[in-house]
Design a protein around this motif. Structure first.
Motif, PDB file in Angstrom:
ATOM      1  N   ILE A  69       6.207  -9.273   3.998  1.00  0.00           N
ATOM      2  CA  ILE A  69       5.595 -10.507   4.492  1.00  0.00           C
ATOM      3  C   ILE A  69       4.085 -10.301   4.409  1.00  0.00           C
ATOM      4  CG2 ILE A  69       5.478 -12.170   6.391  1.00  0.00           C
ATOM      5  CD1 ILE A  69       8.115 -10.849   7.426  1.00  0.00           C
ATOM      6  N   MET A  70       3.507 -10.721   3.295  1.00  0.00           N
ATOM      7  CA  MET A  70       2.099 -10.402   3.023  1.00  0.00           C
ATOM      8  C   MET A  70       1.653 -11.052   1.722  1.00  0.00           C
ATOM      9  SD  MET A  70       2.822  -6.464   1.880  1.00  0.00           S
ATOM     10  CE  MET A  70       3.904  -6.251   3.277  1.00  0.00           C
ATOM     11  N   ALA A  71       0.411 -10.816   1.326  1.00  0.00           N
ATOM     12  CA  ALA A  71      -0.095 -11.301   0.037  1.00  0.00           C
ATOM     13  C   ALA A  71       0.604 -10.557  -1.101  1.00  0.00           C
ATOM     14  CB  ALA A  71      -1.603 -11.080  -0.036  1.00  0.00           C
ATOM     15  N   SER A  72       0.787 -11.243  -2.219  1.00  0.00           N
ATOM     16  CA  SER A  72       1.504 -10.653  -3.350  1.00  0.00           C
ATOM     17  C   SER A  72       0.804  -9.406  -3.887  1.00  0.00           C
ATOM     18  CB  SER A  72       1.685 -11.683  -4.464  1.00  0.00           C
ATOM     19  OG  SER A  72       0.422 -12.150  -4.918  1.00  0.00           O
ATOM     20  N   GLY A  73      -0.537  -9.424  -3.899  1.00  0.00           N
ATOM     21  CA  GLY A  73      -1.277  -8.285  -4.437  1.00  0.00           C
ATOM     22  C   GLY A  73      -0.974  -6.996  -3.702  1.00  0.00           C
ATOM     23  N   ILE A  74      -0.910  -7.053  -2.369  1.00  0.00           N
ATOM     24  CA  ILE A  74      -0.618  -5.862  -1.568  1.00  0.00           C
ATOM     25  C   ILE A  74       0.768  -5.319  -1.911  1.00  0.00           C
ATOM     26  CG2 ILE A  74      -0.324  -4.952   0.771  1.00  0.00           C
ATOM     27  CD1 ILE A  74      -2.161  -7.189   1.749  1.00  0.00           C
ATOM     28  N   MET A  75       1.738  -6.210  -1.976  1.00  0.00           N
ATOM     29  CA  MET A  75       3.112  -5.779  -2.230  1.00  0.00           C
ATOM     30  C   MET A  75       3.278  -5.216  -3.630  1.00  0.00           C
ATOM     31  SD  MET A  75       5.767  -5.674  -0.339  1.00  0.00           S
ATOM     32  CE  MET A  75       7.416  -5.054  -0.595  1.00  0.00           C
ATOM     33  N   ILE A  76       2.713  -5.891  -4.613  1.00  0.00           N
ATOM     34  CA  ILE A  76       2.860  -5.449  -6.002  1.00  0.00           C
ATOM     35  C   ILE A  76       2.208  -4.087  -6.214  1.00  0.00           C
ATOM     36  CG2 ILE A  76       2.181  -5.943  -8.386  1.00  0.00           C
ATOM     37  CD1 ILE A  76       2.534  -8.949  -7.650  1.00  0.00           C
ATOM     38  N   ARG A  77       1.004  -3.906  -5.686  1.00  0.00           N
ATOM     39  CA  ARG A  77       0.334  -2.610  -5.848  1.00  0.00           C
ATOM     40  C   ARG A  77       1.075  -1.491  -5.113  1.00  0.00           C
ATOM     41  NH1 ARG A  77      -4.142  -6.157  -5.290  1.00  0.00           N
ATOM     42  NH2 ARG A  77      -5.355  -6.288  -7.223  1.00  0.00           N
ATOM     43  N   SER A  78       1.728  -1.825  -4.025  1.00  0.00           N
ATOM     44  CA  SER A  78       2.446  -0.814  -3.242  1.00  0.00           C
ATOM     45  C   SER A  78       3.724  -0.343  -3.934  1.00  0.00           C
ATOM     46  CB  SER A  78       2.780  -1.365  -1.852  1.00  0.00           C
ATOM     47  OG  SER A  78       1.613  -1.673  -1.135  1.00  0.00           O
ATOM     48  N   ILE A  79       4.443  -1.275  -4.557  1.00  0.00           N
ATOM     49  CA  ILE A  79       5.717  -0.889  -5.187  1.00  0.00           C
ATOM     50  C   ILE A  79       5.543  -0.407  -6.625  1.00  0.00           C
ATOM     51  CG2 ILE A  79       7.003  -2.502  -3.728  1.00  0.00           C
ATOM     52  CD1 ILE A  79       7.325  -4.313  -6.220  1.00  0.00           C
TER      53      ILE A  79
ATOM     54  N   ASN B  91       0.219  -0.219   7.491  1.00  0.00           N
ATOM     55  CA  ASN B  91       0.350   1.022   6.698  1.00  0.00           C
ATOM     56  C   ASN B  91       1.335   0.839   5.538  1.00  0.00           C
ATOM     57  OD1 ASN B  91      -1.362   2.476   8.541  1.00  0.00           O
ATOM     58  ND2 ASN B  91       0.403   2.632   9.923  1.00  0.00           N
ATOM     59  N   ILE B  92       1.153  -0.255   4.794  1.00  0.00           N
ATOM     60  CA  ILE B  92       2.135  -0.664   3.797  1.00  0.00           C
ATOM     61  C   ILE B  92       2.307   0.359   2.673  1.00  0.00           C
ATOM     62  CG2 ILE B  92       2.754  -2.443   2.104  1.00  0.00           C
ATOM     63  CD1 ILE B  92       3.017  -3.241   5.091  1.00  0.00           C
ATOM     64  N   ILE B  93       1.219   0.851   2.097  1.00  0.00           N
ATOM     65  CA  ILE B  93       1.340   1.776   0.975  1.00  0.00           C
ATOM     66  C   ILE B  93       2.085   3.040   1.391  1.00  0.00           C
ATOM     67  CG2 ILE B  93       0.054   3.277  -0.604  1.00  0.00           C
ATOM     68  CD1 ILE B  93      -2.056   1.110  -0.822  1.00  0.00           C
ATOM     69  N   ASN B  94       1.732   3.618   2.515  1.00  0.00           N
ATOM     70  CA  ASN B  94       2.413   4.821   2.986  1.00  0.00           C
ATOM     71  C   ASN B  94       3.877   4.550   3.304  1.00  0.00           C
ATOM     72  OD1 ASN B  94       0.104   6.379   2.776  1.00  0.00           O
ATOM     73  ND2 ASN B  94      -0.516   6.037   4.906  1.00  0.00           N
ATOM     74  N   THR B  95       4.128   3.388   3.889  1.00  0.00           N
ATOM     75  CA  THR B  95       5.512   3.041   4.221  1.00  0.00           C
ATOM     76  C   THR B  95       6.362   2.899   2.977  1.00  0.00           C
ATOM     77  OG1 THR B  95       4.833   1.900   6.254  1.00  0.00           O
ATOM     78  CG2 THR B  95       6.984   1.332   5.347  1.00  0.00           C
ATOM     79  N   VAL B  96       5.838   2.177   1.980  1.00  0.00           N
ATOM     80  CA  VAL B  96       6.590   2.003   0.735  1.00  0.00           C
ATOM     81  C   VAL B  96       6.832   3.355   0.060  1.00  0.00           C
ATOM     82  CG1 VAL B  96       6.530   1.031  -1.596  1.00  0.00           C
ATOM     83  CG2 VAL B  96       5.866  -0.382   0.355  1.00  0.00           C
TER      84      VAL B  96
END
Length: 329
Positions: A56-66, A38-43
């Motif tokens: 700890i994940m793919a860069s795309g997931i993290m960048i889009r989330s933040i 639940n990365i997007i909601n968590t961020v």
């Protein structure tokens, strides 16, 4: 420092667990919390609540989330990215003032991964002016001029760093190699200047709280102070003053060290410590039994530093001495 560790896969969760087990042992990290999936909601919920977010994940997931939350290098949390095999630890956001670059080196060492830092000053072996501010807990004036100072450093243009002698603790070998330093009592603060572009650093107030067993020796107190400052990565001279409870006001081991450092020792009444409430303070069964308070070093450091201060170094025991450090708001 408060750290959130985010993971997506089971493999990532294993890395998260390893990091958590290590970081909670470090006195610099007051709160470490793990989140899984639940990365997007968590961020969305935590971005402004933590000093550092480790994904700890793919860069795309993290960048889009933040991405929707990114605002300023002066206010955004440090963001680190680690792949699912822990091959690389990447400084992704707020490398300097957020501390992501320094944290990347620490985390990479824990995991045995390769640190990845891309800021121009760091890759050119220079210390950015905002890195100095972060490492020595300073506020920044004229932050719009940071880019001029750091660009000059990268281009090997001489940048003057002028400071009062009391701030000479910032002059590490790295800093002296990066700047043309000038020390004089005529300077009030720490000022970096190039081509009429000026950035002023003003150190925030740091207070070290000390607790100790009765008749503690000078050597044990000295070792505790130095050990804590080594973890904080600065000289004991960076501490503005020290604090302890009134029941420890006459401990020779404490008094002799404070005198040697030419610092002030603030004495906090036990009644004030008993009445003090702060969720950052931990509890010691021994101190509670002996003195009827939860602890000495943490509340002493916080009370002495005033309203709005917070711990940057949680209570740590060194052979009969306890140390905590607070930072002013």
């Amino acid at each position: 420092m408060n750290i959130a560790i985010l993971s997506v896969t089971n493999q990532g969760k294993e890395i998260s667990d390893k990091l958590y087990d290590n970081l909670i042992q470090n006195p610099l990290f007051l709160n470490v919390k793990q989140y899984h999936k639940n990365i997007i909601n968590t961020v969305n919920e935590i971005f402004d609540k933590y000093d550092c977010i480790i994904g700890i994940m793919a860069s795309g997931i993290m960048i889009r989330s933040i991405a929707p939350h990114v605002n300023s290098k002066l206010s955004d949390p440090a963001v680190l990215l680690i792949d699912d095999n822990a091959n690389f630890t990447i400084s992704l956001l707020s490398g300097h003032f957020g501390g992501a670059n320094d944290l990347t080196l620490k985390i990479a060492e824990i995991l045995g991964s390769t640190p990845v830092i891309t800021t121009s000053t760091d890759v050119n072996n220079k210390v950015g002016i905002d890195s100095i501010a972060k490492r020595f807990y300073c506020t920044l004036e004229n932050p719009k001029n940071i880019k001029f100072i750091n660009k000059a450093l990268v281009n090997n243009t001489q940048v003057e760093l002028c400071l009062h002698p009391k701030y000479s603790y910032i002059l590490t070998d790295e800093v002296k190699k990066s700047y043309n330093t000038k020390i004089s009592e005529e300077y009030q603060n720490i000022t970096a200047t190039v081509d009429n572009h000026k950035v002023i650093l003003k150190p925030k107030q740091l207070v070290m709280g000390i607790g100790a067993r009765k008749d503690i020796s000078y050597d044990k107190v000295k070792n505790a102070i130095i050990s804590a400052c080594n973890i904080l990565e600065f000289s004991p001279l960076r501490i503005d003053f020290f604090a302890t409870a009134d029941v420890k006001a006459n401990e020779k081991g404490i008094l002799e060290n404070i005198k040697e450092l030419n610092k002030e020792l603030k004495i906090i009444p036990m009644d004030e410590i008993k009445a003090y409430q702060n969720e950052e303070c931990s509890e010691s069964d021994f101190v509670m039994k002996q003195f009827g308070v939860k602890g000495v070093c943490e509340p002493s450091a916080l009370i002495a530093n005033g309203t709005g201060s917070h711990l940057i170094f949680k209570k740590t025991a060194y052979n009969g001495v306890t140390i905590a450090v607070s930072l002013s708001d």
